[in-house]
Design a protein around this motif. Structure first.
Motif, mmCIF file in Angstrom:
data_model
loop_
_atom_site.group_PDB
_atom_site.id
_atom_site.type_symbol
_atom_site.label_atom_id
_atom_site.label_comp_id
_atom_site.label_asym_id
_atom_site.label_seq_id
_atom_site.Cartn_x
_atom_site.Cartn_y
_atom_site.Cartn_z
ATOM 1 N N PRO A 1 34.223 -28.070 17.879
ATOM 2 C CA PRO A 1 34.159 -29.233 16.936
ATOM 3 C C PRO A 1 33.124 -28.862 15.820
ATOM 4 C CG PRO A 1 33.384 -29.907 19.055
ATOM 5 C CD PRO A 1 33.944 -28.264 19.328
ATOM 6 N N SER A 2 31.861 -28.505 16.236
ATOM 7 C CA SER A 2 30.823 -28.307 15.370
ATOM 8 C C SER A 2 31.092 -27.191 14.103
ATOM 9 C CB SER A 2 29.636 -28.011 15.954
ATOM 10 O OG SER A 2 29.578 -26.587 16.766
ATOM 11 N N GLY A 3 31.536 -26.291 14.624
ATOM 12 C CA GLY A 3 32.065 -25.198 13.660
ATOM 13 C C GLY A 3 33.406 -25.767 12.764
ATOM 14 N N LYS A 4 34.340 -26.333 12.965
ATOM 15 C CA LYS A 4 35.103 -26.945 12.395
ATOM 16 C C LYS A 4 34.937 -28.134 11.435
ATOM 17 C CE LYS A 4 39.323 -26.251 15.021
ATOM 18 N NZ LYS A 4 38.885 -25.272 16.153
ATOM 19 N N ARG A 5 33.806 -28.945 11.783
ATOM 20 C CA ARG A 5 33.264 -30.037 11.074
ATOM 21 C C ARG A 5 32.339 -29.181 9.858
ATOM 22 N NH1 ARG A 5 32.061 -35.328 10.863
ATOM 23 N NH2 ARG A 5 34.019 -35.415 11.880
ATOM 24 N N ALA A 6 31.703 -28.185 10.200
ATOM 25 C CA ALA A 6 30.950 -27.342 9.187
ATOM 26 C C ALA A 6 31.905 -27.025 8.298
ATOM 27 C CB ALA A 6 30.059 -26.407 9.607
ATOM 28 N N ILE A 7 32.959 -26.214 8.591
ATOM 29 C CA ILE A 7 33.922 -25.567 7.633
ATOM 30 C C ILE A 7 34.683 -26.775 6.796
ATOM 31 C CG2 ILE A 7 36.406 -24.689 7.574
ATOM 32 C CD1 ILE A 7 35.662 -23.356 10.064
ATOM 33 N N ALA A 8 34.855 -28.052 7.310
ATOM 34 C CA ALA A 8 35.600 -29.001 6.479
ATOM 35 C C ALA A 8 34.403 -29.782 5.674
ATOM 36 C CB ALA A 8 35.804 -30.266 7.535
ATOM 37 N N GLU A 9 33.274 -29.862 5.936
ATOM 38 C CA GLU A 9 32.114 -30.286 4.885
ATOM 39 C C GLU A 9 31.754 -29.127 3.560
ATOM 40 O OE1 GLU A 9 28.885 -31.042 7.403
ATOM 41 O OE2 GLU A 9 29.606 -33.041 8.082
ATOM 42 N N ARG A 10 32.230 -28.029 4.115
ATOM 43 C CA ARG A 10 32.115 -26.952 3.010
ATOM 44 C C ARG A 10 33.188 -27.080 1.868
ATOM 45 N NH1 ARG A 10 32.280 -25.122 -0.963
ATOM 46 N NH2 ARG A 10 31.264 -23.355 -2.016
ATOM 47 N N ALA A 11 34.429 -27.235 2.728
ATOM 48 C CA ALA A 11 35.629 -27.068 2.047
ATOM 49 C C ALA A 11 35.905 -28.278 1.008
ATOM 50 C CB ALA A 11 36.973 -27.036 3.116
ATOM 51 N N VAL A 12 35.550 -29.481 1.403
ATOM 52 C CA VAL A 12 35.933 -30.455 0.406
ATOM 53 C C VAL A 12 34.947 -30.489 -0.853
ATOM 54 C CG1 VAL A 12 36.421 -32.295 2.343
ATOM 55 C CG2 VAL A 12 34.088 -32.014 1.506
ATOM 56 N N GLY A 13 34.104 -29.370 -0.661
ATOM 57 C CA GLY A 13 33.319 -29.408 -1.923
ATOM 58 C C GLY A 13 33.959 -28.779 -3.165
ATOM 59 N N GLU A 14 35.442 -28.203 -2.779
ATOM 60 C CA GLU A 14 36.276 -27.521 -3.930
ATOM 61 C C GLU A 14 37.022 -28.480 -4.467
ATOM 62 O OE1 GLU A 14 35.729 -24.267 -4.512
ATOM 63 O OE2 GLU A 14 34.154 -24.183 -3.093
ATOM 64 N N LEU A 15 37.143 -29.856 -4.141
ATOM 65 C CA LEU A 15 37.949 -30.797 -4.615
ATOM 66 C C LEU A 15 37.235 -31.475 -5.836
ATOM 67 C CD1 LEU A 15 38.838 -32.655 -1.249
ATOM 68 C CD2 LEU A 15 40.473 -31.230 -2.664
ATOM 69 N N SER A 16 38.080 -31.912 -6.860
ATOM 70 C CA SER A 16 37.949 -32.656 -8.034
ATOM 71 C C SER A 16 38.525 -34.089 -7.941
ATOM 72 C CB SER A 16 38.207 -31.882 -9.204
ATOM 73 O OG SER A 16 37.402 -30.712 -9.379
ATOM 74 N N ASP A 17 37.943 -34.744 -8.544
ATOM 75 C CA ASP A 17 38.888 -36.338 -8.978
ATOM 76 C C ASP A 17 40.045 -36.047 -9.562
ATOM 77 O OD1 ASP A 17 38.335 -39.087 -8.283
ATOM 78 O OD2 ASP A 17 38.461 -39.190 -10.349
ATOM 79 N N GLY A 18 41.236 -36.624 -8.902
ATOM 80 C CA GLY A 18 42.426 -36.689 -9.402
ATOM 81 C C GLY A 18 43.156 -35.473 -8.757
ATOM 82 N N ASP A 19 42.753 -34.505 -8.096
ATOM 83 C CA ASP A 19 43.461 -33.443 -7.449
ATOM 84 C C ASP A 19 44.849 -34.015 -6.760
ATOM 85 O OD1 ASP A 19 42.327 -31.382 -8.608
ATOM 86 O OD2 ASP A 19 40.779 -31.003 -6.771
ATOM 87 N N ALA A 20 45.787 -33.225 -6.743
ATOM 88 C CA ALA A 20 46.894 -33.388 -5.732
ATOM 89 C C ALA A 20 46.650 -32.338 -4.696
ATOM 90 C CB ALA A 20 48.338 -33.231 -6.515
ATOM 91 N N VAL A 21 46.514 -32.966 -3.446
ATOM 92 C CA VAL A 21 46.168 -32.059 -2.237
ATOM 93 C C VAL A 21 47.136 -32.105 -1.024
ATOM 94 C CG1 VAL A 21 44.201 -31.558 -0.739
ATOM 95 C CG2 VAL A 21 43.882 -32.745 -2.980
ATOM 96 N N PHE A 22 47.451 -31.105 -0.728
ATOM 97 C CA PHE A 22 48.141 -30.801 0.550
ATOM 98 C C PHE A 22 47.418 -30.313 1.815
ATOM 99 C CE2 PHE A 22 51.155 -29.785 3.614
ATOM 100 C CZ PHE A 22 52.245 -30.430 3.533
#
Length: 265
Positions: A76-97
């Motif tokens: 779980p800690s590894g997955k959470r760290a991955i997630a916290e880094r991954a959301v940094g690629e998002l921008s306001d208004g993005d369409a996301v799957f």
């Protein structure tokens, strides 16, 4: 022995071993190789084992038929760290799957409330999580798979062929040593292949347990991915595979468990 009983015993035998060959299974059960291969195909389709040429491996999530919701999330800690880094690629208004899986679920949990996103998923679990932050959620798919809680089917495939996303968060059961991405189910493989086609930015989120593994059905390769976010350093051989594909690799954890980022490009 009835086929259902034999398959249950095969699944138990495979998941209690590192790997089992078709030859070993034919000797154990006294049936033909063709019968065993059909049994393995059926078990792999249900996500109970993983196939390789000539035999089978334990299921990548240790599944014995439980759904994703019933499984204890590993690392779980590894997955959470991955997630916290991954959301940094998002921008306001993005369409996301958001693809189905425990790591994309973690991404959904850590979405910044400051972002306004148009979100879609083929996972009911992810949909409930996304609703908390994003409000409206587009849920796609005809039928719910028992072993993964993924929605699959013709309507989902049709929708994805006609829809483009700014960002796709993608999961995989295995990242093969040759760069292939594979999963245990053909229906899910078709969905994932379409996600790779329809995403402007495809972000593969997978912990180190998925690297240099092989599953039943290949749906894409690392060349179809733009960013790979993981929690484990890659071997020199695997690093070269991602380098050749020009994929940005972000390792979020080093050996001491502290966060870092490395860009392979």
């Amino acid at each position: 022995m009835l086929p259902d009983k034999r398959r249950k015993r095969i699944a138990k035998m495979v998941n209690n071993s590192d790997r089992v060959t078709v030859e070993e299974l034919t000797e154990e059960f006294g049936v033909s190789g063709a019968t065993i291969r059909r049994d393995l195909a059926s078990l792999a389709e249900d996500g109970l084992i993983e196939r390789f040429h000539g035999g089978a491996l334990p299921a990548s999530n240790g599944s014995t038929g439980r759904t994703q919701a019933q499984e204890t999330v590993t690392n779980p800690s590894g997955k959470r760290a991955i997630a916290e880094r991954a959301v940094g690629e998002l921008s306001d208004g993005d369409a996301v799957f958001f693809d189905t899986g425990p790591t994309t679920m973690e991404v959904a949990k850590v979405l910044p409330e400051s972002l306004t996103l148009l979100v879609a998923t083929n996972s009911p679990e992810n949909a409930f999580e996304l609703r908390e932050t994003c409000g409206d959620v587009k849920v796609v798919g005809d039928s719910l798979r028992r072993t993964s809680d993924a929605l699959v089917g013709p309507s989902a495939e049709s929708y994805l062929r006609k829809t483009n996303f700014d960002v796709v968060f993608l999961e995989t059961d295995a990242i093969q040593s040759d760069g292939g991405l594979s999963v245990s189910n053909e229906d899910e493989a078709r969905i994932k292949s379409l996600l790779c086609d329809g995403g402007r930015l495809v972000i593969l989120v997978a912990d180190g347990s998925k690297v240099e593994r092989q599953s039943f059905r290949e749906f894409a390769s690392v060349e179809d991915v733009d960013i790979f976010v993981t929690d484990a350093p890659l071997s020199e051989e695997m690093r070269a595979v991602f380098d050749r594909a020009n994929v940005q690799v972000l390792d979020v954890l080093n050996a001491n468990g502290t966060q870092r980022s490395t860009d392979s490009r």
